[in-house]
Motif scaffolding. Sequence first.
Motif, PDB file in Angstrom:
ATOM      1  N   LEU A  26      43.660  38.109  44.555  1.00  0.00           N
ATOM      2  CA  LEU A  26      44.348  37.814  45.760  1.00  0.00           C
ATOM      3  C   LEU A  26      45.820  37.093  45.529  1.00  0.00           C
ATOM      4  N   THR A  27      45.728  36.145  44.409  1.00  0.00           N
ATOM      5  CA  THR A  27      46.619  35.299  44.221  1.00  0.00           C
ATOM      6  C   THR A  27      48.051  36.153  43.766  1.00  0.00           C
ATOM      7  N   LEU A  28      47.394  37.087  43.053  1.00  0.00           N
ATOM      8  CA  LEU A  28      48.485  38.221  42.288  1.00  0.00           C
ATOM      9  C   LEU A  28      49.194  38.876  43.566  1.00  0.00           C
ATOM     10  N   LEU A  29      48.170  39.416  44.293  1.00  0.00           N
ATOM     11  CA  LEU A  29      48.921  40.265  45.408  1.00  0.00           C
ATOM     12  C   LEU A  29      49.614  39.457  46.564  1.00  0.00           C
ATOM     13  N   LYS A  30      49.360  38.343  46.786  1.00  0.00           N
ATOM     14  CA  LYS A  30      50.136  37.385  47.556  1.00  0.00           C
ATOM     15  C   LYS A  30      51.561  37.300  46.937  1.00  0.00           C
ATOM     16  N   ARG A  31      51.387  36.943  45.410  1.00  0.00           N
ATOM     17  CA  ARG A  31      52.826  36.792  45.056  1.00  0.00           C
ATOM     18  C   ARG A  31      53.581  38.082  44.803  1.00  0.00           C
ATOM     19  N   LYS A  32      52.880  39.157  44.994  1.00  0.00           N
ATOM     20  CA  LYS A  32      53.725  40.448  44.992  1.00  0.00           C
ATOM     21  C   LYS A  32      54.129  40.800  46.414  1.00  0.00           C
ATOM     22  N   GLY A  33      53.747  40.136  47.483  1.00  0.00           N
ATOM     23  CA  GLY A  33      53.934  40.408  48.826  1.00  0.00           C
ATOM     24  C   GLY A  33      53.432  41.416  49.315  1.00  0.00           C
ATOM     25  N   LEU A  34      52.178  41.769  48.877  1.00  0.00           N
ATOM     26  CA  LEU A  34      51.016  42.823  49.458  1.00  0.00           C
ATOM     27  C   LEU A  34      50.032  42.211  50.363  1.00  0.00           C
ATOM     28  N   ILE A  35      50.224  41.391  50.474  1.00  0.00           N
ATOM     29  CA  ILE A  35      49.166  40.429  51.330  1.00  0.00           C
ATOM     30  C   ILE A  35      49.847  39.191  52.178  1.00  0.00           C
ATOM     31  N   ARG A  36      49.311  39.027  53.312  1.00  0.00           N
ATOM     32  CA  ARG A  36      49.873  37.640  53.974  1.00  0.00           C
ATOM     33  C   ARG A  36      49.133  36.400  53.596  1.00  0.00           C
ATOM     34  N   ASP A  37      47.882  36.534  53.769  1.00  0.00           N
ATOM     35  CA  ASP A  37      47.203  35.228  53.411  1.00  0.00           C
ATOM     36  C   ASP A  37      45.957  35.836  52.841  1.00  0.00           C
ATOM     37  N   GLY A  38      45.632  34.739  51.623  1.00  0.00           N
ATOM     38  CA  GLY A  38      44.234  35.252  50.840  1.00  0.00           C
ATOM     39  C   GLY A  38      43.134  34.853  51.576  1.00  0.00           C
ATOM     40  N   VAL A  39      43.302  33.794  52.491  1.00  0.00           N
ATOM     41  CA  VAL A  39      42.098  33.157  52.975  1.00  0.00           C
ATOM     42  C   VAL A  39      40.848  33.998  53.582  1.00  0.00           C
ATOM     43  N   ILE A  40      41.596  34.749  54.704  1.00  0.00           N
ATOM     44  CA  ILE A  40      40.703  35.820  55.122  1.00  0.00           C
ATOM     45  C   ILE A  40      40.240  36.738  54.181  1.00  0.00           C
ATOM     46  N   LEU A  41      40.782  37.158  53.316  1.00  0.00           N
ATOM     47  CA  LEU A  41      40.552  38.362  52.377  1.00  0.00           C
ATOM     48  C   LEU A  41      39.471  37.583  51.480  1.00  0.00           C
ATOM     49  N   SER A  42      39.594  36.289  50.966  1.00  0.00           N
ATOM     50  CA  SER A  42      38.738  35.691  50.180  1.00  0.00           C
ATOM     51  C   SER A  42      37.444  35.593  50.697  1.00  0.00           C
ATOM     52  N   PHE A  43      37.504  35.282  52.229  1.00  0.00           N
ATOM     53  CA  PHE A  43      36.007  35.329  52.956  1.00  0.00           C
ATOM     54  C   PHE A  43      35.482  36.686  53.011  1.00  0.00           C
ATOM     55  N   LEU A  44      36.384  37.671  53.401  1.00  0.00           N
ATOM     56  CA  LEU A  44      35.674  39.048  53.145  1.00  0.00           C
ATOM     57  C   LEU A  44      35.148  39.345  51.984  1.00  0.00           C
ATOM     58  N   GLY A  45      35.953  39.034  50.809  1.00  0.00           N
ATOM     59  CA  GLY A  45      35.316  39.463  49.673  1.00  0.00           C
ATOM     60  C   GLY A  45      34.113  39.005  49.232  1.00  0.00           C
ATOM     61  N   ARG A  46      33.803  37.551  49.840  1.00  0.00           N
ATOM     62  CA  ARG A  46      32.485  36.987  49.633  1.00  0.00           C
ATOM     63  C   ARG A  46      31.324  37.621  50.405  1.00  0.00           C
ATOM     64  N   VAL A  47      31.985  38.050  51.686  1.00  0.00           N
ATOM     65  CA  VAL A  47      30.890  38.673  52.550  1.00  0.00           C
ATOM     66  C   VAL A  47      30.448  39.999  51.925  1.00  0.00           C
ATOM     67  N   LEU A  48      31.391  40.833  51.436  1.00  0.00           N
ATOM     68  CA  LEU A  48      31.160  42.087  51.186  1.00  0.00           C
ATOM     69  C   LEU A  48      30.854  42.071  49.503  1.00  0.00           C
ATOM     70  N   ASN A  49      30.787  41.219  48.755  1.00  0.00           N
ATOM     71  CA  ASN A  49      30.439  41.039  47.527  1.00  0.00           C
ATOM     72  C   ASN A  49      31.480  41.588  46.691  1.00  0.00           C
ATOM     73  N   LEU A  50      32.827  41.562  46.665  1.00  0.00           N
ATOM     74  CA  LEU A  50      33.801  42.238  46.022  1.00  0.00           C
ATOM     75  C   LEU A  50      34.065  41.708  44.874  1.00  0.00           C
ATOM     76  N   ASP A  51      33.673  40.590  44.498  1.00  0.00           N
ATOM     77  CA  ASP A  51      33.945  39.815  43.084  1.00  0.00           C
ATOM     78  C   ASP A  51      33.610  40.733  42.111  1.00  0.00           C
ATOM     79  N   GLY A  52      34.188  41.272  40.907  1.00  0.00           N
ATOM     80  CA  GLY A  52      33.621  42.113  40.122  1.00  0.00           C
ATOM     81  C   GLY A  52      33.694  43.637  40.132  1.00  0.00           C
ATOM     82  N   ARG A  53      34.393  43.983  41.574  1.00  0.00           N
ATOM     83  CA  ARG A  53      34.538  45.554  41.803  1.00  0.00           C
ATOM     84  C   ARG A  53      35.626  45.833  41.817  1.00  0.00           C
ATOM     85  N   ILE A  54      36.992  44.826  41.593  1.00  0.00           N
ATOM     86  CA  ILE A  54      38.041  45.380  41.463  1.00  0.00           C
ATOM     87  C   ILE A  54      38.411  45.958  40.169  1.00  0.00           C
TER      88      ILE A  54
END
Length: 342
Positions: free
Chosen positions: A49-77
């Motif tokens: 998420l930090t990399l995507l924000k630096r590249k200008g591909l996301i606005r804010d990583g907070v909500i995506l970080s929250f969604l990632g935890r809810v959807l268990n996305l860590d390790g699925r990228i």
Amino acid sequence: MGYGRTILASFLVLLCTGLFYIFSVFIPLPLNTDKEVAIRRGLSYDETLTLLKRKGLIRDGVILSFLGRVLNLDGRIKSGYYRFSGSVTPFKVLSNLVKGRVEEVSVTIPEGFNLWQIAKRLDDSGIIAENSFFSLAYDRGFLNSLGIEAPSLEGYLFPDTYRFPKGASGEYVIREMVENMRRQFNKEMHGRAEAIGLSEREVLTLASIIEKETGVDDERPVISAVFHNRLRRGMPLQADPTTVYGVKDQSAGITLKDLKRKSAYNTYQIKGLPAGPIASPGLKSIRAALFPADVPYLYFVSESNGRHYFSITESEHRRAVQRFRAKRHISVKRPRPLVVNR
């Protein structure tokens, strides 16, 4: 009453703010230029998420970080190179990374290409550097892991159009090409090979010679028959393309020096098949090697129009050679050794 209204208003503000943040991941971000991002293997979800924000591909990583935890996305990228253009939502960016929709590089390997030509094509396409390719092409340990008994990868990289993930390892690319060959060389073909007493390596070797001898489909089984007939009689194959393998391109012409060159591939100097394939045969040549025509020919000579004239006896072959040389206005000052395809 006033206190209750304040609580309600605060709740509504928080709700609206939350909904805005949630739905913001579905609001497109206009990209002025194409954006490429490389996701390294082992990168955590939050680091991504930090990399995507630096590249200008996301606005804010907070909500995506929250969604990632809810959807268990860590390790699925999925690692790899990704390219985004036009208007793209943060949700779409994340979805592509989870689904592994990486940037791909297309390359076509024509039938009859040898290792040197394949190496150059892959290098020119930015897929594998030539030196990296050749470090694997003759690596006995790597060849063993692929079940290849031949001296190199020659003949095992099936000619086809491929789409490889950008940045894929050389091992991955080569395994895909070898696995493609084995998908083509199917169970039926292996059964046929066993029935006529040939191994996979021997079939691919014979097929590669057929591939280099002719580009005319209806001649492939006939040329195959010539070589099968010679093998059964213990005659040398005397196939011109084998004399220059690893030395020069066949288009440069075959000389008397080439015919006399000592080599494990030169079928003027050895009996039987060469040590391994001399090129990547296509499916038609592989099938021709397995299913030769039922003809008695032992010789053939080029008619200089892409086709060949076939003969049963040596004397008939010599007459054909002289006839076609005369047509080409070739003056022969001294006798030349008998060759199959001249």
